[in-house]
Structures are given as structure tokens and as C-alpha cells.
Design a protein around this motif. Structure first.
Motif, PDB file in Angstrom:
ATOM      1  N   ARG A   1      -5.068 -48.304  49.330  1.00 24.41           N
ATOM      2  CA  ARG A   1      -3.979 -48.042  49.176  1.00 24.41           C
ATOM      3  C   ARG A   1      -3.554 -49.766  49.028  1.00 24.41           C
ATOM      4  O   ARG A   1      -2.952 -50.502  50.391  1.00 24.41           O
ATOM      5  CB  ARG A   1      -2.859 -46.930  49.648  1.00 24.41           C
ATOM      6  CG  ARG A   1      -2.613 -45.921  49.703  1.00 24.41           C
ATOM      7  CD  ARG A   1      -2.553 -45.346  48.100  1.00 24.41           C
ATOM      8  NE  ARG A   1      -1.292 -45.737  47.120  1.00 24.41           N
ATOM      9  CZ  ARG A   1      -1.275 -45.924  46.066  1.00 24.41           C
ATOM     10  NH1 ARG A   1      -2.452 -44.983  44.944  1.00 24.41           N
ATOM     11  NH2 ARG A   1      -0.374 -46.100  45.301  1.00 24.41           N
TER      12      ARG A   1
ATOM     13  N   GLN B   1       0.407 -50.454  42.319  1.00 18.54           N
ATOM     14  CA  GLN B   1      -0.742 -49.382  42.667  1.00 18.54           C
ATOM     15  C   GLN B   1      -0.094 -48.333  41.986  1.00 18.54           C
ATOM     16  O   GLN B   1       1.158 -47.753  42.631  1.00 18.54           O
ATOM     17  CB  GLN B   1      -1.187 -49.706  43.817  1.00 18.54           C
ATOM     18  CG  GLN B   1      -2.393 -48.941  44.002  1.00 18.54           C
ATOM     19  CD  GLN B   1      -3.272 -49.051  44.981  1.00 18.54           C
ATOM     20  OE1 GLN B   1      -3.046 -49.628  45.687  1.00 18.54           O
ATOM     21  NE2 GLN B   1      -4.636 -48.736  44.772  1.00 18.54           N
TER      22      GLN B   1
ATOM     23  N   VAL C   1      -4.195 -50.036  39.359  1.00 20.08           N
ATOM     24  CA  VAL C   1      -3.158 -51.534  40.119  1.00 20.08           C
ATOM     25  C   VAL C   1      -3.864 -51.667  38.742  1.00 20.08           C
ATOM     26  O   VAL C   1      -3.589 -52.461  37.567  1.00 20.08           O
ATOM     27  CB  VAL C   1      -4.211 -52.670  41.049  1.00 20.08           C
ATOM     28  CG1 VAL C   1      -2.326 -53.845  40.572  1.00 20.08           C
ATOM     29  CG2 VAL C   1      -4.184 -52.136  42.123  1.00 20.08           C
TER      30      VAL C   1
ATOM     31  N   LEU D   1      -4.358 -58.527  46.588  1.00 20.41           N
ATOM     32  CA  LEU D   1      -5.288 -57.625  44.932  1.00 20.41           C
ATOM     33  C   LEU D   1      -6.033 -58.656  44.699  1.00 20.41           C
ATOM     34  O   LEU D   1      -6.490 -58.659  43.986  1.00 20.41           O
ATOM     35  CB  LEU D   1      -3.878 -57.549  44.302  1.00 20.41           C
ATOM     36  CG  LEU D   1      -3.184 -56.938  44.615  1.00 20.41           C
ATOM     37  CD1 LEU D   1      -1.867 -56.893  43.425  1.00 20.41           C
ATOM     38  CD2 LEU D   1      -3.512 -54.651  44.498  1.00 20.41           C
TER      39      LEU D   1
END
Ligand SMILES: Cc1cc2nc3c(=O)[nH]c(=O)nc-3n(C[C@H](O)[C@H](O)[C@H](O)COP(=O)(O)OP(=O)(O)OC[C@H]3O[C@@H](n4cnc5c(N)ncnc54)[C@H](O)[C@@H]3O)c2cc1C
Length: 385
Positions: free
Chosen positions: A243, A260, A266, A299
Motif C-alpha cells: 500500500r 491507490q 494506482v 510512486l
């Protein structure tokens, strides 16, 4: 409204079986005794409703939209009991953060938060470090802070809401026909609908919940409404087990949002992606990549192989067009959802159903009346995503 209907004649015909048409039918079925039919040529939930990822928020710039979203949120909080869906849609309150990069943005967000709180919406302002504490993975250095509402969230299974509305409508006696309506004409004190195969139906009242495509039926009636269609693109990664980014982060000035989803993928949006996907897709990817590097470096190693295209039905003030159409007795419209038709469907359905069945006109319905464009009485919403 009231009385008998058969397969060829309805009290209310709803053109469009997206989330708007379904919610209108569902609310109407609780108010009138049968005679409701939904028409959709492509099948239930096949338009923009099929694309949307299930975002539900209460943070808006206008009191009007915020109050609507507050009512809709209350419905969705209780969606399992209200719709009894076969599969629970699972509304997860992950929170939405709207990031401010400069003092003016911060002030605007703070003014909106004060307005939200008056309506009972529990949004609040965060400084940059507080924002980074709530959103692990956000880099606080390029931002000044933002507004946050921990009730904003996403449905884990948004299509379960759509299926839930449809099944509950059926249980309430709503009829469905999988065909396009190709023409609308006055017919006595009601309307004659021509279907794609050439058959006809009669309805005392017609609701156009057909997105911007409703304009095709209005044109022959010489009704003009400024409802356009704009392409929007969502970029998805493959599901990731770890996560990385629970809340939705919106960087308005960069036209960027990311989150997400429940399945681990995502979702990222370049909210300004305009052009030809074949030619411009790599530029949109670059923009997303730059925004990630600057604001949500967590990310950085996520790639986005899947791009999904959908359409917003848009209006000049970024507000829906709702209510009876002047000079066309018994013809109603619910369109121009400007990217928020899923989250507002419960309140839009309730207002339209009250108007048709009880002649009760909510002040919001009156404010969003179709004639507001000709009267130059717009009600612009600025916090659009
Ligand atoms: C990329 C993207 C992301 C989005 N994200 C969100 C989000 O997170 N949250 C949110 O609230 N909203 C979101 N939206 C917006 C949301 O999807 C729409 O506002 C909503 O689905 C509109 O529902 P609708 O029923 O009004 O229209 P639609 O779902 O488009 O349904 C209209 C229906 O009418 C039918 N139809 C049209 N003409 C006729 C005819 N002549 N006869 C019969 N049937 C006809 C079509 O087949 C269609 O099924 C998003 C939209 C997009 C594109």
C-alpha cells in the motif's frame, strides 16, 4: 403523476440507464405506483457510468455543490441498507487532500473549509507537515498545505452501486428496455417516443438522463442547451501488493491527481490531457511522471500501462442541468454532470423524483434549472477535477 400504465404507455419514461437515470427511477418508484420505464440502447450503466472509478467527495467551492454532496454522502454511507446490493460496494473513507502551492490557493481552500464546516462537512486545513503526516509518501517541501476531508473516499466496487440501483429498481417494479429512443414528439398531453426499431411508446412524462446525447432528442424540438462532451483519461498501474498512497491527492495547479485503489492498482490522472491520445499519450505520461517526482515520490517506480478514455458531459458553469424544460410540458432533463454524476446521483434522483411526483421543487433544483443559461444566471463551480 399517477394512474395506470402498460408496456406501450408509461407514466414516466427515462431515457438513459446510467447512474443518473437509475437513481431517478429508484426514487420515483418509491413515490408513484408503477408505470416507470428506463430506456438505454447500449445497456444499463454503459456510458460514463462504466468508466468512473467511484470517487465520492464533499469538498467543493460552492455551497450548492457542497450541500448536494453532503446529502449524497449520507445516502452512500447507508447504501447497503438502502439498495441491498448483491455485492457490497464498500465505501472506503480514504480522505481527499487538495494541495495548495501558494498563499492564494491556501486562502481559497481555507474559505471553502469554513463554508463546508457550516454545512457539517468535516474538512479542515493542514499545513505541509501535517499533510505529509496524513499522506505518507507526499513530499511536504513544494507545498504550503491543503484542505483535507477524511470522509471523502472511493467505492471499492463502484459497479456494485450501479448494479444495486438497477436490481433494486427492478424489485420496485421499474421496467427496462434495451433500445435507443430516436425521437420525441408531443402526443396529447404527454410524449410519443420513437424507438430504434420503429416502435412507439407513450409517456405522460419523459426524463432525459442521456448525458450530452440527450441533445440529439432536443434539437428537433428547437431546445438548445450548452451541454458539451470532453474526453478524460485515467491511467492505471497493474495491481501492487504494497500500500503506497491511501488518500486521493489532488494538486489542482498541476492538473494532477493520484490514488491507490482497493485492488492495489494506482490511479493517476492528467486532468488537463487534451488532444489525440495516439499522438499525445506519451506527453501525458511525462506530465504524470513529473508530478509524481515532485509531489508523491513514493510512486516513482510505478508505471501506468493502462489508459482508459471516458467523457465528461460539461456545461459553462460546471454544474448539472436539472429540471423541467421551459415550454415542453412534462419533459425533464438531468444531464451535464461535469465529472461528478456518480457521487451526486442519490441527491439528483431524489430532487427530480420529488419534482415529478410531488411537484416539490427543491431550491437546488430551481437554481440548476435549464433556463439559467439563457437567463445568464450561472452558478460556477471552481473545484472541479
Ligand atoms: C474518466 C472519468 C472519471 C470519472 N470519475 C468520477 C468519480 O470519481 N466520481 C463521480 O462522481 N463521477 C465521476 N465521473 C463522472 C461520472 O462517470 C458521470 O458523471 C456519470 O456516470 C454520469 O452518469 P449519467 O447517467 O448521467 O450518464 P451516462 O453514464 O453517460 O449514461 C447515459 C446513458 O444514456 C444512454 N443513452 C444516450 N442516448 C440515448 C438514447 N437516445 N436512447 C436511449 N439511451 C440513450 C447511454 O447509452 C448511456 O448509458 C467520471 C467520468 C469519467 C469519464
Amino acid at each position: 403523476v399517477g394512474g395506470v400504465s402498460n408496456a406501450d404507455s408509461h407514466e414516466v419514461a427515462i431515457v438513459g440507464g446510467g447512474i443518473s437515470g437509475l437513481s431517478i427511477a429508484w426514487h420515483l418508484a418509491a413515490r408513484i405506483d408503477g408505470g416507470i420505464c428506463v430506456y438505454d440502447g447500449a445497456g444499463i450503466g454503459s456510458g460514463a457510468t462504466a468508466i468512473q472509478p467511484g470517487g465520492v467527495r464533499q469538498q467543493w467551492a460552492t455551497r450548492l455543490t457542497s450541500a448536494m454532496s453532503r446529502e449524497a454522502y449520507s445516502f452512500y454511507s447507508d447504501v447497503d441498507a438502502l439498495l441491498e446490493p448483491a455485492v457490497s460496494p464498500g465505501l472506503t473513507a480514504c480522505g481527499y487532500l487538495f494541495v495548495a502551492e501558494d498563499e492564494q490557493e491556501l486562502r481559497e481552500l481555507a474559505d471553502r473549509v469554513a463554508m463546508h464546516n457550516e454545512l457539517g462537512i468535516p474538512s479542515r486545513m493542514l499545513d505541509a507537515d501535517q499533510a505529509a503526516a496524513i499522506v505518507p509518501g507526499l513530499d511536504p517541501s513544494p507545498i504550503l498545505g491543503g484542505s483535507w476531508c477524511d470522509q471523502d473516499g472511493y467505492f471499492d466496487r463502484p459497479q456494485a452501486v450501479v448494479a444495486g440501483f438497477a436490481a433494486s429498481c427492478e424489485r420496485r417494479g421499474v421496467g427496462f428496455e434495451t433500445t435507443d429512443v430516436t425521437r420525441l414528439e408531443r402526443d396529447g398531453d404527454g410524449w410519443r417516443l420513437t424507438l430504434a426499431g420503429g416502435a412507439h411508446r407513450h409517456a405522460s412524462c419523459v426524463v432525459l438522463a442521456a448525458s450530452h446525447r440527450g441533445l440529439e432528442l432536443l434539437q428537433p424540438l428547437a431546445v438548445e442547451l450548452p451541454i458539451g462532451s470532453e474526453a478524460r483519461y485515467l491511467f492505471y498501474s497493474d495491481p501492487i501488493r504494497e500500500r503506497l498512497l491511501e488518500p486521493l491527492v489532488v494538486i489542482p495547479k498541476r492538473h494532477f491527481a493520484a490514488k491507490q485503489l482497493a485492488d492495489g492498482s494506482v490511479l493517476a490522472s492528467d486532468l488537463d490531457a487534451v488532444g489525440d491520445p495516439r499522438a499525445d499519450k506519451s506527453g501525458w505520461h511525462t506530465h504524470i511522471r513529473e508530478s509524481i517526482t515532485e509531489f508523491v515520490p513514493v510512486l516513482e517506480y510505478v508505471s501506468f500501462p493502462v489508459m482508459v478514455e471516458g467523457f465528461y458531459d460539461v456545461t459553462p458553469d460546471h454544474q448539472p442541468v436539472l429540471g423541467p424544460i421551459d415550454g415542453q410540458d412534462g419533459l425533464w432533463i438531468a444531464a451535464g454532470m461535469n465529472g461528478r454524476g456518480f457521487m451526486l446521483a442519490p441527491v439528483i434522483g431524489r430532487m427530480i423524483a420529488d419534482g415529478i411526483a410531488m411537484r416539490t421543487f427543491d431550491a437546488t433544483l430551481t437554481r440548476l434549472r435549464p433556463s439559467r443559461f439563457a437567463e445568464n444566471d450561472l452558478v460556477p463551480e471552481q473545484q472541479v477535477v
